[in-house]
Design an enzyme around this catalytic site. Structure first.
Site, short mmCIF file in Angstrom:
data_model
loop_
_atom_site.label_atom_id
_atom_site.label_comp_id
_atom_site.label_asym_id
_atom_site.label_seq_id
_atom_site.Cartn_x
_atom_site.Cartn_y
_atom_site.Cartn_z
N ARG A 1 -35.40 -50.01 15.47
CA ARG A 1 -35.70 -49.96 14.70
C ARG A 1 -35.57 -48.25 16.15
O ARG A 1 -35.63 -47.28 16.65
CB ARG A 1 -36.85 -49.71 14.15
CG ARG A 1 -37.50 -47.94 14.09
CD ARG A 1 -36.38 -47.30 13.63
NE ARG A 1 -35.06 -47.84 12.38
CZ ARG A 1 -34.17 -47.46 12.17
NH1 ARG A 1 -33.19 -46.55 13.54
NH2 ARG A 1 -33.06 -48.07 11.52
N LYS B 1 -37.55 -27.21 25.87
CA LYS B 1 -38.06 -26.81 24.42
C LYS B 1 -37.96 -27.94 24.16
O LYS B 1 -36.96 -28.40 23.16
CB LYS B 1 -37.10 -25.72 23.55
CG LYS B 1 -37.50 -24.14 24.44
CD LYS B 1 -36.99 -23.39 23.30
CE LYS B 1 -37.39 -21.98 24.03
NZ LYS B 1 -36.10 -21.18 23.35
N LYS C 1 -41.41 -15.02 34.00
CA LYS C 1 -40.99 -14.58 32.63
C LYS C 1 -42.07 -12.94 31.76
O LYS C 1 -42.50 -12.73 32.87
CB LYS C 1 -41.68 -15.54 31.52
CG LYS C 1 -40.33 -17.17 31.38
CD LYS C 1 -40.34 -17.65 30.69
CE LYS C 1 -39.10 -17.36 29.91
NZ LYS C 1 -38.72 -18.37 28.62
N GLU D 1 -36.47 -12.82 34.44
CA GLU D 1 -36.25 -13.07 33.20
C GLU D 1 -36.54 -11.06 33.10
O GLU D 1 -37.45 -10.65 33.62
CB GLU D 1 -37.68 -13.06 32.02
CG GLU D 1 -36.72 -13.05 30.59
CD GLU D 1 -38.30 -13.51 29.89
OE1 GLU D 1 -37.61 -14.44 29.61
OE2 GLU D 1 -38.65 -12.87 29.52
N ASP E 1 -32.30 -11.89 29.07
CA ASP E 1 -33.10 -12.52 27.94
C ASP E 1 -32.96 -12.23 26.75
O ASP E 1 -33.04 -10.99 26.40
CB ASP E 1 -33.91 -13.50 27.83
CG ASP E 1 -35.42 -13.72 26.58
OD1 ASP E 1 -34.79 -14.65 26.48
OD2 ASP E 1 -36.06 -13.30 26.05
#
Length: 280
Positions: free
Chosen positions: A97, A132, A164, A193, A214
């Protein structure tokens, strides 16, 4: 990939499954029963993670023999045999597995990445990942991105100064300008960004290496490319699109003339490829 990190990930997964306490095999089978097994693809797609699967069995029992019948990056068909295994039955069943879990997920990421890469052809744009990723599995998932033909964005926070919206909220423009000059002297790559054309024009004066556009619409992105090209024959800074990118709109964005497209769903919304292990 760093072998030490990979082994740590695999060992942690094996410990999670308590492979040394497989009570089913313990009660059913004698020690040292040697068998042969196969791993078969149950879906069509791009395979990734064969060496990881092989390493799972190696760490369980160095006597297990694992023969790859294809290579990472190759397209596999439903029903195709991708590996042969020979060794102790209990050890093979104990690692089954864990090995398949890695193979399924990495192949799913590679398959989705390849779809995006093929979708933007022949535009010269890089399909890139993001951070992510599944906690603890980033090195493997970013490997799968490359297997699928994509490119890696920064691996972690120590790579690339990426400014950002939340950073920009807490620093004024003049202070930012001064701090960026110090960063540039250290020869560290800088990406900033922006969310609209007005901010884009303002940020250009800071001369970052990359500007991330963005959640901007294709027509806005095209306008940003025109502005950048009118100011720089060498196409500096590079332009990256991010936010709500999918297979339906990625080609439209690729056609705008940008250099990079970063896509979070490559590692958070992929569909695993199914594989099975069968004793022969």
């Amino acid at each position: 990939m760093d072998k030490r990190i990979v082994d740590f990930i695999i060992k942690r997964a094996l410990e999670e499954d308590k492979v040394d306490k497989d009570i089913t095999s313990h009660f059913l089978f004698p020690k040292n029963k040697i068998v042969e097994a196969e791993i078969v693809a149950k879906d069509e797609g791009i395979i990734a993670g064969l060496d990881i699967a092989k390493r799972v069995f190696y760490l369980l029992d160095r006597k297990i023999r694992f023969k790859k019948l294809t290579s990472d990056g190759e397209k596999v068909k439903r029903g195709e045999q991708v590996a042969l295994i020979r060794g102790d039955l209990k050890k093979i069943l104990a690692g089954e597995r864990t090995a398949l879990n890695f193979l399924m997920r990495l192949s799913g990421i590679a398959t989705l990445t390849r779809r995006f890469v093929e979708r933007v052809y022949p535009y010269k744009v890089k399909i890139m990942d993001t951070r992510k990723t599944t906690p603890g599995l980033r090195i493997l998932e970013k490997y799968a991105i490359k297997v699928g033909g994509g490119f890696n964005h920064r691996m972690d926070l120590s790579e690339l100064v990426l400014i950002k919206d939340n950073h920009l909220k807490e620093i004024d423009f003049l202070d930012l300008q001064k701090r960026l000059e110090k960063i540039k002297r250290k020869k560290i790559e800088i990406e900033i960004e922006v969310k609209n054309i007005e901010n884009f024009k303002k940020i250009l004066s800071l001369k970052p290496d990359i500007v991330m556009l963005d959640n901007m619409k294709p027509e806005e992105v095209r306008r940003a490319v025109e502005i950048r090209n009118s100011l720089s024959k060498t196409k500096n800074p590079q332009l990256e699109v991010s936010g709500e990118i999918n297979l339906k709109n990625v080609r439209t964005y690729a056609s705008t003339g940008i250099e990079r497209i970063s896509i979070g769903l490559l590692t958070h919304s992929y569909k695993s490829l199914d594989f099975s292990l069968e004793i022969l």
